[in-house]
Design a protein around this motif. Structure first.
Motif, PDB file in Angstrom:
ATOM      1  N   SER A  13      40.105  51.050  35.243  1.00 25.25           N
ATOM      2  CA  SER A  13      39.991  49.702  35.955  1.00 25.25           C
ATOM      3  C   SER A  13      40.226  48.827  34.920  1.00 25.25           C
ATOM      4  CB  SER A  13      39.042  49.473  37.043  1.00 25.25           C
ATOM      5  OG  SER A  13      38.672  48.207  37.383  1.00 25.25           O
ATOM      6  N   THR A  14      41.011  47.505  35.232  1.00 23.66           N
ATOM      7  CA  THR A  14      40.821  46.390  34.153  1.00 23.66           C
ATOM      8  C   THR A  14      39.309  45.574  34.401  1.00 23.66           C
ATOM      9  OG1 THR A  14      41.896  44.959  35.596  1.00 23.66           O
ATOM     10  CG2 THR A  14      43.130  46.090  33.749  1.00 23.66           C
ATOM     11  N   SER A  15      38.854  45.466  35.594  1.00 27.43           N
ATOM     12  CA  SER A  15      37.511  45.028  35.940  1.00 27.43           C
ATOM     13  C   SER A  15      36.336  45.773  35.545  1.00 27.43           C
ATOM     14  CB  SER A  15      37.589  44.919  37.667  1.00 27.43           C
ATOM     15  OG  SER A  15      38.574  43.993  37.960  1.00 27.43           O
ATOM     16  N   THR A  16      36.570  47.178  35.531  1.00 29.74           N
ATOM     17  CA  THR A  16      35.496  47.978  35.216  1.00 29.74           C
ATOM     18  C   THR A  16      35.468  47.670  33.560  1.00 29.74           C
ATOM     19  OG1 THR A  16      35.675  49.619  36.809  1.00 29.74           O
ATOM     20  CG2 THR A  16      34.498  50.191  34.658  1.00 29.74           C
ATOM     21  N   ILE A  31      43.048  41.315  30.002  1.00 32.83           N
ATOM     22  CA  ILE A  31      43.065  42.879  29.840  1.00 32.83           C
ATOM     23  C   ILE A  31      44.246  43.234  30.994  1.00 32.83           C
ATOM     24  CG2 ILE A  31      41.995  44.887  30.266  1.00 32.83           C
ATOM     25  CD1 ILE A  31      39.195  42.740  30.014  1.00 32.83           C
ATOM     26  N   ILE A  32      45.227  43.766  30.369  1.00 33.25           N
ATOM     27  CA  ILE A  32      46.280  44.104  31.218  1.00 33.25           C
ATOM     28  C   ILE A  32      46.506  45.888  31.278  1.00 33.25           C
ATOM     29  CG2 ILE A  32      48.901  44.070  31.126  1.00 33.25           C
ATOM     30  CD1 ILE A  32      48.736  41.463  29.621  1.00 33.25           C
ATOM     31  N   ALA A  33      46.888  46.460  32.080  1.00 36.57           N
ATOM     32  CA  ALA A  33      47.107  47.721  32.329  1.00 36.57           C
ATOM     33  C   ALA A  33      48.204  48.121  33.037  1.00 36.57           C
ATOM     34  CB  ALA A  33      45.890  48.563  32.995  1.00 36.57           C
ATOM     35  N   CYS A  38      41.448  54.253  38.649  1.00 36.82           N
ATOM     36  CA  CYS A  38      40.372  53.895  39.439  1.00 36.82           C
ATOM     37  C   CYS A  38      40.430  52.344  39.838  1.00 36.82           C
ATOM     38  CB  CYS A  38      39.207  54.545  39.148  1.00 36.82           C
ATOM     39  SG  CYS A  38      38.930  56.248  38.845  1.00 36.82           S
ATOM     40  N   GLY A  39      41.656  51.703  40.100  1.00 38.56           N
ATOM     41  CA  GLY A  39      41.711  50.651  40.456  1.00 38.56           C
ATOM     42  C   GLY A  39      40.614  49.980  41.609  1.00 38.56           C
ATOM     43  N   VAL A 123      37.927  37.911  36.833  1.00 40.92           N
ATOM     44  CA  VAL A 123      38.924  37.894  38.009  1.00 40.92           C
ATOM     45  C   VAL A 123      40.129  38.944  37.754  1.00 40.92           C
ATOM     46  CG1 VAL A 123      40.793  36.467  39.116  1.00 40.92           C
ATOM     47  CG2 VAL A 123      38.667  35.212  37.780  1.00 40.92           C
ATOM     48  N   GLY A 124      39.939  40.071  38.530  1.00 43.79           N
ATOM     49  CA  GLY A 124      40.703  41.029  38.621  1.00 43.79           C
ATOM     50  C   GLY A 124      42.164  40.740  39.887  1.00 43.79           C
TER      51      GLY A 124
END
Length: 230
Positions: A13-16, A31-33, A38-39, A123-124
């Motif tokens: 997860s980018t937020s994680t 941060i880009i994926a 596990c979004g 900010v995800g």
């Protein structure tokens, strides 16, 4: 605002990642994926993030005094970007879901946390671009089509970055309210594990939801989950 870019083919997860690595990253960070395994969504929910068909990213900003209404500002930024880059007319379902054509195409998760006495705002954002098949439980999910990923990222991050730097220049409540497509609709909400129904009136200057309850009284929801009564 210039964002230092971090790109991953696949990540939980980018937020994680933003939360766990905030002190190591050069901020502001983007941060880009291409895929999230596990979004993260609001209230512990997950966000379906298959490889290659969506845009999943996080903006991590270090700010001791972040502006208010960050989630509404992020929702407005996504809508503006989609409007600028397509003929679509996105709408907002309070508080953080973006819909197009009756389908949810974007989710937003904003978090604030402190690491080593420094405050960060995360900010995800997850946007379904060309995803065609969703899990059975995601009956409301849809996609916006093949809009240029880089232009979307640039539009959204530029707007959010400018909001952090010059919040007084933005009328987020007005921008948000005119895209709130649930005005006049009947919704359900929950307080103390009890369900209530109400009609949506609009939002106030703090982007809280103004509602008219079934007994005719008016009140305001500052947080929580709502569902549209079909």
């Amino acid at each position: 605002m210039y964002f230092n870019r971090y790109h991953f083919n696949s990540i939980s997860s980018t937020s994680t990642y933003a939360s766990e690595n905030a002190e190591k990253l050069k901020t502001p960070a983007l941060i880009i994926a291409d895929e999230q395994t596990c979004g993260k969504g609001r209230t512990g929910k997950s966000f379906y993030s298959p490889a290659g068909s969506g845009l999943y990213f996080n903006l991590l900003i270090r700010s001791e005094d972040p502006p208010k209404n960050i989630t509404p500002a992020a929702a407005v930024s996504v809508c503006r970007a989609i409007e600028n880059l397509s003929d679509l007319k996105p709408g907002i379902k309070w508080v953080n879901d973006i819909f197009v054509g009756g389908k949810k195409v974007c989710g937003i998760l904003c978090e604030s946390f402190i690491r080593n006495s420094e405050r960060y705002v995360s900010v995800g954002i997850g946007i379904n671009l060309t995803t065609e098949v969703f899990p059975d439980e995601l009956t409301q999910a849809g996609s916006i089509g093949n809009i240029d990923r880089e232009k979307l990222i640039e539009e959204i991050s530029s707007y959010i970055g400018a909001y952090f730097e010059f919040p007084c220049r933005f009328d987020i409540a007005s921008e948000y309210d005119k895209r709130l497509f649930i005005k006049g609709m009947q919704i359900e909400y929950k307080i103390n594990n009890k369900n209530f129904s109400a009609e949506v009136i609009g939002i106030n200057e703090s982007c809280n939801l103004k509602i008219r309850n079934s007994n005719g009284t008016e009140s305001v929801l500052a947080s929580g989950e709502i569902s549209i009564i079909i």
